[in-house]
Motif scaffolding. Sequence first.
Motif, mmCIF file in Angstrom:
data_model
loop_
_atom_site.group_PDB
_atom_site.id
_atom_site.type_symbol
_atom_site.label_atom_id
_atom_site.label_comp_id
_atom_site.label_asym_id
_atom_site.label_seq_id
_atom_site.Cartn_x
_atom_site.Cartn_y
_atom_site.Cartn_z
ATOM 1 N N ALA B 143 6.532 -6.702 2.634
ATOM 2 C CA ALA B 143 5.567 -5.838 2.557
ATOM 3 C C ALA B 143 5.984 -4.684 1.769
ATOM 4 C CB ALA B 143 5.435 -5.190 3.884
ATOM 5 N N GLU B 144 7.274 -4.241 1.392
ATOM 6 C CA GLU B 144 7.574 -3.151 0.724
ATOM 7 C C GLU B 144 7.141 -3.614 -0.929
ATOM 8 O OE1 GLU B 144 11.219 -1.066 0.909
ATOM 9 O OE2 GLU B 144 11.205 -1.371 2.953
ATOM 10 N N TRP B 145 7.576 -4.613 -1.009
ATOM 11 C CA TRP B 145 7.535 -5.259 -2.319
ATOM 12 C C TRP B 145 6.129 -5.363 -2.797
ATOM 13 C CZ3 TRP B 145 10.917 -10.103 -3.791
ATOM 14 C CH2 TRP B 145 12.357 -9.745 -3.581
ATOM 15 N N MET B 146 5.365 -5.756 -1.768
ATOM 16 C CA MET B 146 3.823 -5.964 -2.332
ATOM 17 C C MET B 146 3.261 -4.540 -2.616
ATOM 18 S SD MET B 146 2.942 -9.203 -2.217
ATOM 19 C CE MET B 146 4.599 -9.300 -2.959
ATOM 20 N N GLU B 147 3.598 -3.518 -1.623
ATOM 21 C CA GLU B 147 3.386 -2.241 -1.808
ATOM 22 C C GLU B 147 3.624 -1.811 -3.510
ATOM 23 O OE1 GLU B 147 1.303 0.214 -0.585
ATOM 24 O OE2 GLU B 147 0.830 -1.339 0.672
ATOM 25 N N GLU B 148 4.917 -2.122 -3.934
ATOM 26 C CA GLU B 148 5.148 -1.503 -5.234
ATOM 27 C C GLU B 148 4.667 -2.359 -6.295
ATOM 28 O OE1 GLU B 148 9.418 -1.875 -5.518
ATOM 29 O OE2 GLU B 148 9.474 -1.019 -3.430
ATOM 30 N N MET B 149 4.108 -3.704 -5.996
ATOM 31 C CA MET B 149 3.491 -4.471 -6.899
ATOM 32 C C MET B 149 2.126 -4.060 -7.355
ATOM 33 S SD MET B 149 5.157 -7.154 -7.991
ATOM 34 C CE MET B 149 4.339 -8.717 -8.321
ATOM 35 N N LYS B 150 1.531 -3.372 -6.540
ATOM 36 C CA LYS B 150 0.319 -2.914 -6.724
ATOM 37 C C LYS B 150 -0.128 -1.889 -7.751
ATOM 38 C CE LYS B 150 -1.667 -3.392 -2.087
ATOM 39 N NZ LYS B 150 -1.761 -2.854 -0.802
#
Lengths: 767, 150
Positions: B143-150
């Motif tokens: 979930a953290e990764w997905m946040e950063e990918m945004k």
Amino acid sequence: MPFRNALHLHLIFLFAIIPPQQVFGQLGTISGTVFQENGEVVPFANVYLSNTNWGAASDENGQFKINNIPPGEYQIHAQFIGFSRQSKSIALSENQNLTVNFELQYSNLDLEEVVITGTMKEMSKKNSPVPVEVYTAKYFANNKNPSVFESLQNVNGVRPQLNCSVCNTGDIHINGLEGPYTMVLIDGMPIVSGLSTVYGLTGIPASLIEQVEIVKGPASTLYGSEAVGGLINVITKKPSTAPLFSADVFTTSWLETNADIGAKFHLGKKASSLLGVNYFKYSDPLDLNNDGFTDITLQDRISLFNKISFDRKDNRIFNIGMRYVYEDRWGGEMNWRPAFRGGDSIYGESIYTNRWEVFGNYQLPIVDENFNLQFSANGHHQNSVYGTDRYIADQRIAFSQLTWNKKWTPSNDVLLGVAYRYTYYDDNTVATYAADSSRNSPSYIHLPGLFIQDQVTINEFNTLLLGLRYDHNNIHGNIFSPRINYKWNSKKEKTIIRLSAGNGFRVANIFTEDHAALTGAREVVFTEKLQPEQSVNVNLNVVQKFYTKNQTYVNLDGSIFYTFFSNRIVPDYEINPNQIIYANLDGQAISKGVSLNADIVWHSGVKIMGGATLMDVTIEENDGKQRQLLTENFTGVWSIEYTILPYNLTINYTGNVYSPMRLPLLGDLDNRSEYSPWFSIQNIQLTKPINDQWSVYGGVKNLLNFTPARNSIARSFDPFDKNVQFDANGNAVPTPENPNALTFDPSYVYAANQGIRGFIGIKYTLK
Amino acid sequence: MKQLLLIFQFFLLSLAAFAQVDWINFEEVTTQLAEKKKPIVLFIHTDWCKICKMQEETVFSDEIVAKQINNQFYALKLNAEEKQSLTFLGRTYAGATANRYHELAEYLGKSNKEFYFPTLIILNEQLEVVYKKAGLVSKEEWAEWMEEMK
């Protein structure tokens, strides 16, 4: 968490920003194609001009076009995953449409990106119908030990057993079956057999291990007819993942010092070599139980290992490995010195072992067919004395095997093979004397064999492995060994059931296998010419995996095993305490039991592995049923790991527990306990990486300070039986000086006579 | 009516607790990328690695994670001990041998010259490695990764 890889961040902007029209004059265009070494195009490659924002990606045909470039001199680069970057200098004039083509070379460097390393990595069972347990080098590092032999104490159902309290030889029991029923392979080859099963196992350094595969019960026909109890396959390090240089040294509070050095280098362009040196020394005798004897055998051992791998066309395999071990070990009375070797004044057991091995694997250069040639040769020279008895033995084994693996139909994977094994053995005992005892007659055994194996994939859920092997032994004739393995798995493989059955056939060589035959204390008697042993084994294995919502993983692995022996060769210690009488068993021997392994991994990083085995190994003759000597009914092992992240400190708590074993007594008056106590050996280890290169570790072994009974060696004060009186039959008689009618005997042994000790080590790795 | 049925089916599927990642073939990626650029998730495992199974069964089977992967990425799964060679983004990588893992796994998956399983790699739309993790990626981390990918 920030972006871990800022390396190529600038590229991300390339595609978003199109340079604005400016006052540079007439703008030009750069276009071209990105090719690779083999002439094919590279799609999606990134092409850009350095120090600018101009760039483009090639399309699926490898073509790219960068528009609106002002005239000037530029560096243009093409780069892409899988390839080395190529750079060119170009000059673009006004209005020019410049064509630049690239030919990218394959990048052989590993793509070293910044990586996040978690604690939850890595071990389980292969996707084969034969239940194979795979243990990685990392698992064995949880409880650091110098050799493969000691490392195996951490595996459920596997027990390294010491057979001699003076010279500390050992063998590996799998599910209660003794060493000779366990086959030890190195890289899939039967290199460890005969003599080397006695003093060879401690000579395989743990540092060689990439993985250890363990099969309990009948293994596939590929490995011959002997491996009925189980199989231990030590897979040596892969050159590709071995570090360039590594050094690992540890020492214990008993001053047992182990050093490992490993190095990898290239031999020309086409070959790489992996070199390993292991040195172990324990030279400071201790006698904490005050029996006058060394508690633990003194050892001075060097082992060299070299594996060369050649790069071949079409990725074919060619490896050659070499190993050399020299060991000098002795145990005995504390004041023993080499000068007393073989004499009857001060008792000592001293063994010099000299062993070499060469082994290799060559895949034949036949297009589209998979033919593999394996070969090995080894020589083993053992020069030993047990008190005044000398045992000098020489063994040479050559082995070669050619296999052809072919998928006949999509569901039939067939393996055909021919094998040949030659064994030469000679020693200075009656075992290698001609029948009339007049002259030495070394033993030569030729064992050619043929085998076929078909792995039938019935459907997604059912796999069947059928194997048939035929060997011809020049002494015992034809040997057939069929094997069958069946596997059922649920969808997604959460449940797996495996059923294996097979037979075993074993020609025993008492002197090389049974160390007790050699310890001078007892006379060896053969009542008849020994017949080969036969056995039938059935093994049922069920694996069930669970996953919970909170990301916990549980793997349960249970087995039921049953082995039935006929003609079993059984040493009898009990009829006459001064003899070991070897005979084929008239009745039957049965080994049966259940084992359960559980693996639990929590999302927090706690890993628990535990296993327990309940078994019953009995020998049944006309005069009734008896438990096999030196065999426990229950064993348990565990390994718990936790990494304290803020400190990057890993804690490993490992241990095992054994139920009482029946022990060999010296007659009815023997005052030693007939059964060993329940005992447990537990260890704690802490490991802390200091940086990428250095890490330190240390801990405590045998936390509970368990040692076997002080009177384990009977009459240790009179090792040559000088004050023992014997009757006409050779039995010791009770005397005031010897009320229990004992003789000197070191075969009453069930655990290492080594209590609590600390250890500390340091490891350096250069990648 | 047919459409309605499809919608209904889709609705039912999305309700099912059981979710899974749709892994695609390596060979397909090039064609798919030519049609639509998307980042790539590459999951490197072995068939004996428990944590890999744990990754698949506790994280990739999570409804949210599976949906994110299926919608936003091309998902690729590579067995590091696969003996077959394969072509990925134009280059052919040799299969695994006794001496080494699959060439693609070795090339992309090693961490500081060592190999850990599982290893999860994300390539951005420009096909550069932007994330790489040796070891389990938990739902939270994902979930953290997905946040950063945004």
